[in-house]
Design a protein around this motif. Structure first.
Motif, PDB file in Angstrom:
ATOM      1  N   TYR A 627       0.819  -1.218   0.000  1.00 20.44           N
ATOM      2  CA  TYR A 627       0.000   0.000   0.000  1.00 20.44           C
ATOM      3  C   TYR A 627       0.849   1.263   0.000  1.00 20.44           C
ATOM      4  CZ  TYR A 627      -4.334  -2.526   0.298  1.00 20.44           C
ATOM      5  OH  TYR A 627      -5.393  -3.318  -0.007  1.00 20.44           O
ATOM      6  N   ARG A 628       2.060   1.168   0.558  1.00 18.84           N
ATOM      7  CA  ARG A 628       2.977   2.320   0.452  1.00 18.84           C
ATOM      8  C   ARG A 628       3.344   2.561  -1.011  1.00 18.84           C
ATOM      9  NH1 ARG A 628       5.216   0.047   5.317  1.00 18.84           N
ATOM     10  NH2 ARG A 628       4.899   1.481   7.076  1.00 18.84           N
ATOM     11  N   ALA A 629       3.593   1.454  -1.758  1.00 24.01           N
ATOM     12  CA  ALA A 629       3.936   1.582  -3.181  1.00 24.01           C
ATOM     13  C   ALA A 629       2.772   2.172  -3.958  1.00 24.01           C
ATOM     14  CB  ALA A 629       4.324   0.213  -3.741  1.00 24.01           C
ATOM     15  N   LYS A 630       1.547   1.765  -3.640  1.00 23.41           N
ATOM     16  CA  LYS A 630       0.373   2.301  -4.333  1.00 23.41           C
ATOM     17  C   LYS A 630       0.190   3.781  -3.994  1.00 23.41           C
ATOM     18  CE  LYS A 630      -2.477  -1.820  -4.973  1.00 23.41           C
ATOM     19  NZ  LYS A 630      -2.744  -1.561  -6.400  1.00 23.41           N
ATOM     20  N   ALA A 631       0.392   4.116  -2.718  1.00 22.89           N
ATOM     21  CA  ALA A 631       0.205   5.504  -2.298  1.00 22.89           C
ATOM     22  C   ALA A 631       1.245   6.421  -2.926  1.00 22.89           C
ATOM     23  CB  ALA A 631       0.280   5.605  -0.769  1.00 22.89           C
ATOM     24  N   ALA A 632       2.395   5.863  -3.254  1.00 19.37           N
ATOM     25  CA  ALA A 632       3.461   6.670  -3.863  1.00 19.37           C
ATOM     26  C   ALA A 632       3.258   6.844  -5.362  1.00 19.37           C
ATOM     27  CB  ALA A 632       4.815   6.029  -3.584  1.00 19.37           C
ATOM     28  N   GLY A 633       2.189   6.299  -5.912  1.00 20.61           N
ATOM     29  CA  GLY A 633       1.908   6.516  -7.336  1.00 20.61           C
ATOM     30  C   GLY A 633       1.821   5.266  -8.173  1.00 20.61           C
ATOM     31  N   ARG A 634       1.884   4.068  -7.557  1.00 22.15           N
ATOM     32  CA  ARG A 634       1.767   2.779  -8.258  1.00 22.15           C
ATOM     33  C   ARG A 634       2.973   2.563  -9.181  1.00 22.15           C
ATOM     34  NH1 ARG A 634      -3.695   0.946  -7.939  1.00 22.15           N
ATOM     35  NH2 ARG A 634      -5.096   2.575  -7.155  1.00 22.15           N
ATOM     36  N   GLY A 635       3.017   1.361  -9.761  1.00 23.54           N
ATOM     37  CA  GLY A 635       4.070   1.017 -10.705  1.00 23.54           C
ATOM     38  C   GLY A 635       5.450   1.024 -10.091  1.00 23.54           C
ATOM     39  N   ARG A 636       5.567   0.621  -8.839  1.00 25.88           N
ATOM     40  CA  ARG A 636       6.853   0.625  -8.135  1.00 25.88           C
ATOM     41  C   ARG A 636       6.809  -0.387  -6.989  1.00 25.88           C
ATOM     42  NH1 ARG A 636       7.367   6.462  -7.169  1.00 25.88           N
ATOM     43  NH2 ARG A 636       5.802   6.597  -8.805  1.00 25.88           N
ATOM     44  N   ALA A 637       7.947  -0.590  -6.344  1.00 23.17           N
ATOM     45  CA  ALA A 637       8.054  -1.537  -5.230  1.00 23.17           C
ATOM     46  C   ALA A 637       8.472  -0.788  -3.976  1.00 23.17           C
ATOM     47  CB  ALA A 637       9.054  -2.633  -5.539  1.00 23.17           C
ATOM     48  N   SER A 638       8.001  -1.298  -2.834  1.00 24.76           N
ATOM     49  CA  SER A 638       8.340  -0.663  -1.559  1.00 24.76           C
ATOM     50  C   SER A 638       8.754  -1.740  -0.573  1.00 24.76           C
ATOM     51  CB  SER A 638       7.132   0.108  -1.014  1.00 24.76           C
ATOM     52  OG  SER A 638       7.390   0.531   0.315  1.00 24.76           O
ATOM     53  N   ALA A 639       9.837  -1.443   0.171  1.00 25.34           N
ATOM     54  CA  ALA A 639      10.277  -2.336   1.239  1.00 25.34           C
ATOM     55  C   ALA A 639      10.229  -1.590   2.569  1.00 25.34           C
ATOM     56  CB  ALA A 639      11.681  -2.849   0.966  1.00 25.34           C
ATOM     57  N   GLY A 640       9.294  -0.677   2.683  1.00 24.07           N
ATOM     58  CA  GLY A 640       9.179   0.110   3.918  1.00 24.07           C
ATOM     59  C   GLY A 640       9.842   1.450   3.729  1.00 24.07           C
ATOM     60  N   ASP A 641      10.997   1.610   4.342  1.00 22.36           N
ATOM     61  CA  ASP A 641      11.720   2.868   4.192  1.00 22.36           C
ATOM     62  C   ASP A 641      12.315   3.022   2.803  1.00 22.36           C
ATOM     63  OD1 ASP A 641      12.964   2.575   7.597  1.00 22.36           O
ATOM     64  OD2 ASP A 641      11.108   3.485   6.814  1.00 22.36           O
ATOM     65  N   THR A 642      12.567   1.887   2.162  1.00 23.53           N
ATOM     66  CA  THR A 642      13.164   1.914   0.823  1.00 23.53           C
ATOM     67  C   THR A 642      12.053   1.857  -0.208  1.00 23.53           C
ATOM     68  OG1 THR A 642      15.086   0.748   1.668  1.00 23.53           O
ATOM     69  CG2 THR A 642      14.811   0.822  -0.736  1.00 23.53           C
ATOM     70  N   LEU A 643      11.990   2.843  -1.105  1.00 23.44           N
ATOM     71  CA  LEU A 643      10.955   2.892  -2.136  1.00 23.44           C
ATOM     72  C   LEU A 643      11.630   2.933  -3.484  1.00 23.44           C
ATOM     73  CD1 LEU A 643       7.853   3.148  -2.533  1.00 23.44           C
ATOM     74  CD2 LEU A 643       8.199   5.614  -2.697  1.00 23.44           C
TER      75      LEU A 643
END
Length: 648
Positions: A627-643
Motif C-alpha cells: 500500500y505504500r507503493a500504491k500511495a506513492a503513485g503505483r508502478g513501483r516496489a516498496s520495502a518500507g523505508d526503501t521505495l
C-alpha cells in the motif's frame, strides 16, 4: 379460571371440577408438527424416542391419578384421610411445575435423538406425497454425488439398464403407499463410477393422510463386490480337485466342495447337518487337532501341515491347511480347511513335482509379487509376477539373500520390517522404488510362516503396485493447493510452502523475502474487455511472474489480481528489490488481447524475514509495503523505508 402451561396443558373447571390433561394438546404440537416440518432423520427415529418420551408422560399420568384418588374437589366435606391434602390451587401449581420440567426433559431428549440421527453415516431423504424428494442430508449427497442446487435427481444417476424398471417400481410404491426397498446401481461423479446403493423407505401416514416417504440409502458397493468375489471363490472351490471345507467353532461341517463330497461319499445334494470334522479323521488325528492344530490356528490364524484323513472308509495322508476366522471380539467363529490327498505324493516323486507345479501355477496366476524368504533371509520361492516386477529370472533370485539381491540402499529401507516379520509379526508398509527410471509405489505385506511347533521359519512377502492410487492422491493434493486459472499455488499452497521455507531459512541462517504483488488498473480490463480478457491477463502475468523469478522460487495467486512470491537465499533487502523491479517491468509490458491490448502495471510490497517473524507478520508487513507503493503513485516496489522508483 383455566390454567395453561406453554399452550400444552389445558385445565377445565366444570360441574365436577375435574382436572383434564388433553393428550392431543400435550403431544401433537411439539411432536407431529416437528415430524411433518422437520428433517427426514427425525421421522426415521421418532419410534426410538417414542418409548423414551412415553415413559416420562406415564410418570405425570400416575401423579394425576394419585391426586384425584386422594381428594375429590367436588365434595365439600373432605373424605377420611384427606385432611392433609393441600388445596386444589396448590395441586395444580405443583402439577404445572412438574409437567413443565417434564416438557423440558422431553425437548432435551428430542434434541439428543436428532443429533444422533444427524451423525449417522447413512443418507436420509424425505419425499412429498407425489414421491418427489424434498429433503436430504449431507451423507445422501456424498453417497449419490448430487451437489446442492443440482438439477439432477436420484433417478437420473441410475445406470441405463435399470432406469425404467426402478422408476416403475418407485411409482408403484408411491401409488400404493407401500414400503420401497431395492438395490440400485448409480453412476457416481464425473468418472461415472458405478456404485451399488441399498435403498429403504417407508410411507408416512398422519392418521389416514399419506404425507410421503422417509428413507435411507447406504453405499454397499464394497459389500456387493465382496459377495461377487465370494461367489467367484466358491466357483473355484467347486471346480477344484482339492477338498475345501468350512466348519463352525464346534467342528460341525457347514460347507464341503464337490471334490470333498465325492471323497467322503456324500451326494451333491446331501445335507451336511449332523456331520462333523470327526467323520473324516481317525481318533489319533482328532486328538492332534484338539491338542495342537486348532489351538495353533487360533493363536496364529493358520496351521499348515500333514495329517491323516478318512475317505471312503480308508485312511490317507493329507496336506491340510486350517485357517481360523475370528469375530470382532477375537473369538473363533469358524474354521476353513484346504485339504489335499498327498498319499500318492509320498510314494511317488513325480506326484510331488506335479503338486509343486500346480501350486506354482496358482501362485503365478496371482497378479501380486509373491516371495517366500526363510529365517536366514534367503529367497526360497518367487512367483512369475515377482520375476517380471524386478526384471530377472527366478534363477537369479532363489538362493540369494535379501541383502545381496536388493542392494545396500533398498535393504536398509526394509531391514526393520524384515526383523519384525521374522519375530512373528504381520507387517504392512508402503515405499517408493525406481523401475526403468520411473518412480513406483509398492505396498508390501510380510506374513510370518511357522512350522508345526509354532516357530517362525520364514515369511511370505506379498508386494502390490499402488502407483496409480498414490498418483491420484498426489494429484488431488496438488489440485487442492493450486490455483485453477494460472496453475500457480493458491493461498493454501502458498502458506504451506512459505511455512516450510521459513523453517528452512531459520535452520540454515539464510535470508528469505516475500513479495506481495497487485496489478494496477486491472479492473478496467474486466470493465472494458470482459472477464475472459481479464482471465487471459491473469494467466499471462502468472507466466511473466514465474519468468522474472529464479527456478527455485515459488509464485502464487491469492485471488483476483493479487499475487505473491517466496524468494529464498536473499543476501539483503536490496536483492529482493531487484527481483521486485523485474516483476514491475514484466507487468508494464503490454498484454495482448483478442481485440487490441491492455496496458497495466504492478505495485509490489517487499518484506524480508526477521528473527522473530512468523508467516502472518511477514504477510502483514509485505501488505503494508504494497500500500505504500500504491500511495506513492503505483508502478513501483516498496520495502518500507526503501521505495523503488516507478518503472519508465
Amino acid at each position: 379460571m383455566p390454567w395453561s402451561i406453554r399452550s400444552r396443558i389445558i385445565v377445565f373447571s366444570g360441574a365436577t371440577s375435574a382436572l383434564l390433561l388433553t393428550a392431543t394438546a400435550v403431544w401433537q404440537p411439539p411432536a407431529m408438527a416437528g415430524v411433518l416440518g422437520g428433517t427426514a432423520l427425525s421421522m426415521l427415529l421418532a419410534w426410538l424416542a417414542c418409548g423414551w418420551i412415553t415413559a416420562s408422560l406415564d410418570r405425570l399420568r400416575r401423579g394425576i391419578r394419585h391426586i384425584m384418588a386422594t381428594r375429590d374437589s367436588t365434595d365439600p366435606v373432605p373424605r377420611p384421610g384427606a385432611q392433609d391434602v393441600p388445596p386444589r390451587g396448590e395441586i395444580v401449581h405443583a402439577l404445572t411445575v412438574e409437567f413443565d420440567a417434564l416438557l423440558d426433559e422431553l425437548e432435551t431428549r428430542r434434541s439428543v435423538t436428532t443429533a444422533i440421527i444427524d451423525a449417522s453415516p447413512l443418507g436420509y431423504f424425505r419425499t412429498d406425497a407425489q414421491g418427489r424428494t424434498v429433503s436430504v442430508n449431507e451423507a445422501y449427497r456424498r453417497i449419490t454425488g448430487l451437489e446442492a442446487g443440482s438439477t439432477l435427481h436420484w433417478d437420473d444417476l441410475l445406470v441405463p439398464q435399470e432406469r425404467a424398471g426402478v422408476r416403475d417400481a418407485w411409482q408403484h410404491a408411491v401409488s400404493r403407499r407401500v414400503p420401497y426397498r431395492a438395490l440400485q446401481h448409480i453412476e457416481h461423479g464425473r468418472g461415472r463410477e458405478v456404485r451399488a446403493i441399498a435403498v429403504s423407505s417407508w410411507p408416512v401416514m398422519l392418521g389416514r393422510t399419506f404425507r410421503g416417504f422417509v428413507g435411507a440409502i447406504e453405499d454397499v458397493t464394497a459389500r456387493e463386490s465382496a459377495e461377487s468375489e465370494r461367489r467367484h471363490l466358491l466357483e473355484i472351490f467347486d471346480a477344484s480337485s482339492d477338498f475345501f471345507a468350512q466348519l463352525d467353532a464346534r467342528g460341525n461341517l457347514i460347507y464341503l466342495n464337490p471334490a470333498g463330497r465325492r471323497r467322503a461319499g456324500l451326494g451333491a445334494a446331501a445335507p451336511l447337518a449332523g456331520h462333523s470334522y470327526a467323520d473324516f479323521h481317525p481318533p489319533e488325528t482328532m486328538r492332534r487337532l484338539a491338542e495342537e492344530i486348532l489351538p495353533h490356528a487360533g493363536r496364529h490364524g493358520m496351521w499348515l501341515g500333514e495329517t491323516t484323513m478318512l475317505g471312503g472308509g480308508a485312511p490317507f495322508a493329507a496336506s491340510e491347511m486350517i485357517i481360523a476366522h475370528h469375530d470382532d471380539s477375537g473369538r473363533i467363529e469358524r474354521f476353513s480347511a484346504v485339504i489335499r490327498d498327498i498319499s500318492a505324493d509320498k510314494a511317488n516323486a513325480d506326484a510331488v513335482a506335479r503338486s509343486e507345479a500346480t501350486l506354482r501355477a496358482l501362485a503365478d496366476a496371482i497378479p501380486g509379487l509373491v516371495a517366500y524368504i526363510d529365517r536366514d533371509e534367503v529367497y526360497r520361492f518367487v512367483n512369475l509376477s515377482y520375476e517380471r516386477g524386478f526384471g530377472v529370472g527366478r534363477g537369479e533370485v532363489i538362493g540369494k539373500t535379501l541383502h545381496a539381491f536388493l542392494g545396500d540402499a533398498e535393504y536398509r529401507d526394509i531391514a526393520m520390517h524384515v526383523r519384525l516379520a521374522l519375530q512373528g509379526e504381520r507387517v504392512v508398509f508402503e515405499r517408493a522404488r525406481m523401475r526403468n527410471g520411473v518412480k513406483h509405489y509398492v505396498e508390501s505385506t510380510y506374513l510370518p510362516q511357522r512350522d508345526g511347533s509354532g516357530s517362525v521359519v520364514g515369511f511370505h512377502a506379498v508386494l502390490s503396485d499402488i502407483t496409480e492410487r498414490k498418483r491420484e492422491e498426489e494429484r488431488l493434493l496438488r489440485a487442492s493447493l493450486t490455483d485453477h486459472l494460472t496453475g500457480l499455488l493458491n493461498r493454501a499452497g502458498f502458506e504451506s510452502t512459505a511455512e516450510a521455507a521459513i523453517r528452512a531459512a531459520r535452520a540454515t541462517g539464510n535470508t528469505l523475502a516475500l513479495l506481495f504483488v497487485d496489478l494496477d488498473h486491472f479492473k478496467a480490463v474486466n470493465d472494458t474487455h470482459g472477464h475472459a480478457a481479464g482471465d487471459l491477463v491473469l494467466k499471462v502475468f502468472g507466466e511473466r511472474l514465474c519468468a522474472a523469478l529464479r527456478a527455485g522460487d515459488e509464485a502464487a495467486r491469492f485471488g483476483g489480481d493479487e499475487f505473491a512470491a517466496i524468494l529464498e537465499g536473499m543476501r539483503a533487502e536490496q536483492d529482493a528489490l531487484l527481483f521486485a523491479a523485474k516483476v514491475v517491468e514484466a507487468a508494464r509490458q503490454p498484454f495482448p488481447l483478442p481485440e487490441g491490448e491492455a496496458r497495466l502495471g504492478a505495485s509490489v510490497g517487499v518484506a524480508v524475514l526477521r528473527g522473530d517473524d512468523d508467516l502472518a507478520s511477514l504477510l502483514r508487513r509485505a501488505d503494508d509495503n504494497l500500500y505504500r507503493a500504491k500511495a506513492a503513485g503505483r508502478g513501483r516496489a516498496s520495502a518500507g523505508d526503501t521505495l523503488q522508483a516507478a518503472a519508465r
